[in-house]
Design a protein around this motif. Structure first.
Motif, short mmCIF file in Angstrom:
data_model
loop_
_atom_site.label_atom_id
_atom_site.label_comp_id
_atom_site.label_asym_id
_atom_site.label_seq_id
_atom_site.Cartn_x
_atom_site.Cartn_y
_atom_site.Cartn_z
N GLN A 1 0.83 -1.21 0.00
CA GLN A 1 0.00 0.00 0.00
C GLN A 1 0.86 1.25 0.00
OE1 GLN A 1 -2.75 -0.32 3.26
NE2 GLN A 1 -3.82 -2.06 2.34
N GLY A 2 2.03 1.16 0.60
CA GLY A 2 2.99 2.26 0.54
C GLY A 2 2.69 3.44 1.45
N ASP A 3 1.79 3.31 2.39
CA ASP A 3 1.46 4.45 3.25
C ASP A 3 2.05 4.33 4.65
OD1 ASP A 3 -0.19 2.40 4.00
OD2 ASP A 3 -2.05 3.56 3.92
N LEU A 4 3.04 3.46 4.84
CA LEU A 4 3.69 3.32 6.13
C LEU A 4 4.88 4.26 6.23
CD1 LEU A 4 3.87 -0.60 6.35
CD2 LEU A 4 2.20 0.90 7.47
N SER A 5 5.17 4.67 7.45
CA SER A 5 6.40 5.44 7.66
C SER A 5 7.59 4.49 7.44
CB SER A 5 6.44 6.01 9.08
OG SER A 5 6.62 4.94 10.02
N LEU A 6 8.75 5.06 7.32
CA LEU A 6 9.94 4.25 7.11
C LEU A 6 10.11 3.24 8.24
CD1 LEU A 6 12.50 3.53 5.57
CD2 LEU A 6 13.66 5.39 6.80
N GLU A 7 9.95 3.69 9.47
CA GLU A 7 10.11 2.79 10.63
C GLU A 7 9.06 1.69 10.62
OE1 GLU A 7 11.88 1.00 13.67
OE2 GLU A 7 12.69 2.73 12.62
N GLU B 1 10.71 -6.72 8.60
CA GLU B 1 11.34 -7.67 9.51
C GLU B 1 10.38 -8.77 9.90
OE1 GLU B 1 12.71 -5.26 12.76
OE2 GLU B 1 14.44 -4.52 11.63
N GLN B 2 9.13 -8.40 10.18
CA GLN B 2 8.12 -9.40 10.51
C GLN B 2 7.91 -10.35 9.32
OE1 GLN B 2 4.14 -7.92 11.09
NE2 GLN B 2 3.47 -9.80 12.09
N GLY B 3 7.87 -9.80 8.13
CA GLY B 3 7.70 -10.62 6.93
C GLY B 3 8.84 -11.60 6.73
N VAL B 4 10.05 -11.14 6.98
CA VAL B 4 11.22 -12.03 6.85
C VAL B 4 11.12 -13.17 7.86
CG1 VAL B 4 13.73 -12.17 7.15
CG2 VAL B 4 12.73 -10.29 5.85
N ARG B 5 10.75 -12.85 9.10
CA ARG B 5 10.60 -13.89 10.13
C ARG B 5 9.52 -14.89 9.72
NH1 ARG B 5 11.41 -9.58 13.65
NH2 ARG B 5 9.18 -9.24 13.86
N LEU B 6 8.38 -14.38 9.26
CA LEU B 6 7.29 -15.27 8.85
C LEU B 6 7.71 -16.14 7.67
CD1 LEU B 6 4.35 -12.73 9.17
CD2 LEU B 6 4.63 -14.83 10.52
N SER B 7 8.41 -15.56 6.73
CA SER B 7 8.88 -16.31 5.57
C SER B 7 9.83 -17.44 6.00
CB SER B 7 9.59 -15.37 4.59
OG SER B 7 10.12 -16.09 3.52
N ARG B 8 10.72 -17.14 6.91
CA ARG B 8 11.66 -18.16 7.41
C ARG B 8 10.91 -19.25 8.17
NH1 ARG B 8 16.43 -14.01 9.25
NH2 ARG B 8 17.24 -13.66 7.15
N ASP B 9 9.93 -18.85 8.97
CA ASP B 9 9.12 -19.85 9.68
C ASP B 9 8.42 -20.78 8.69
OD1 ASP B 9 9.83 -18.76 12.13
OD2 ASP B 9 7.93 -17.68 12.40
N CYS B 10 7.84 -20.20 7.64
CA CYS B 10 7.14 -21.00 6.62
C CYS B 10 8.11 -21.94 5.91
CB CYS B 10 6.44 -20.10 5.60
SG CYS B 10 5.01 -19.23 6.27
N GLN B 11 9.28 -21.44 5.56
CA GLN B 11 10.28 -22.28 4.90
C GLN B 11 10.70 -23.44 5.79
OE1 GLN B 11 13.41 -19.57 3.80
NE2 GLN B 11 12.28 -18.74 2.07
#
Length: 74
Positions: A26-32, A39-49
Motif C-alpha cells: 500500500q505504501g502508506d507506512l512510515s519508514l520505521e 522484519e516481521q515478513g522475513v521472520r514469517l517467511s523463514r518460519d514457513c520455509q
C-alpha cells in the motif's frame, strides 16, 4: 511466550505474511513502520520455509519406510 513454547502454524503464518505484504504494498507506512513490517515478513517467511522443510523431511521418511516395507514383502 518463547518461540519454542509457541506452536507455529503454517497456514496462520502464510496468512500473516500475506497481510504484511499487502500492508507494505500500500505504501502508506512510515519508514520505521515499513522496516518493522519487513522484519516481521522475513521472520514469517523463514518460519514457513522451516515448516515446509520439516514436512518434506517427514514425507521422505514416510516414503522411505514404505519402500522398505514393500521391498521386504517381495
Amino acid at each position: 511466550m518463547s518461540k519454542s513454547a509457541k506452536k507455529i502454524n503454517y497456514e496462520d503464518s502464510v496468512a500473516q505474511l500475506e497481510a504484511t505484504i499487502s500492508k507494505l504494498e500500500q505504501g502508506d507506512l512510515s519508514l520505521e513502520e515499513a522496516l518493522q513490517s519487513f522484519e516481521q515478513g522475513v521472520r514469517l517467511s523463514r518460519d514457513c520455509q522451516s515448516l515446509l522443510a520439516d514436512a518434506e523431511q517427514r514425507v521422505i521418511l514416510l516414503t522411505a519406510d514404505g519402500e522398505e516395507e514393500l521391498s521386504d514383502d517381495e
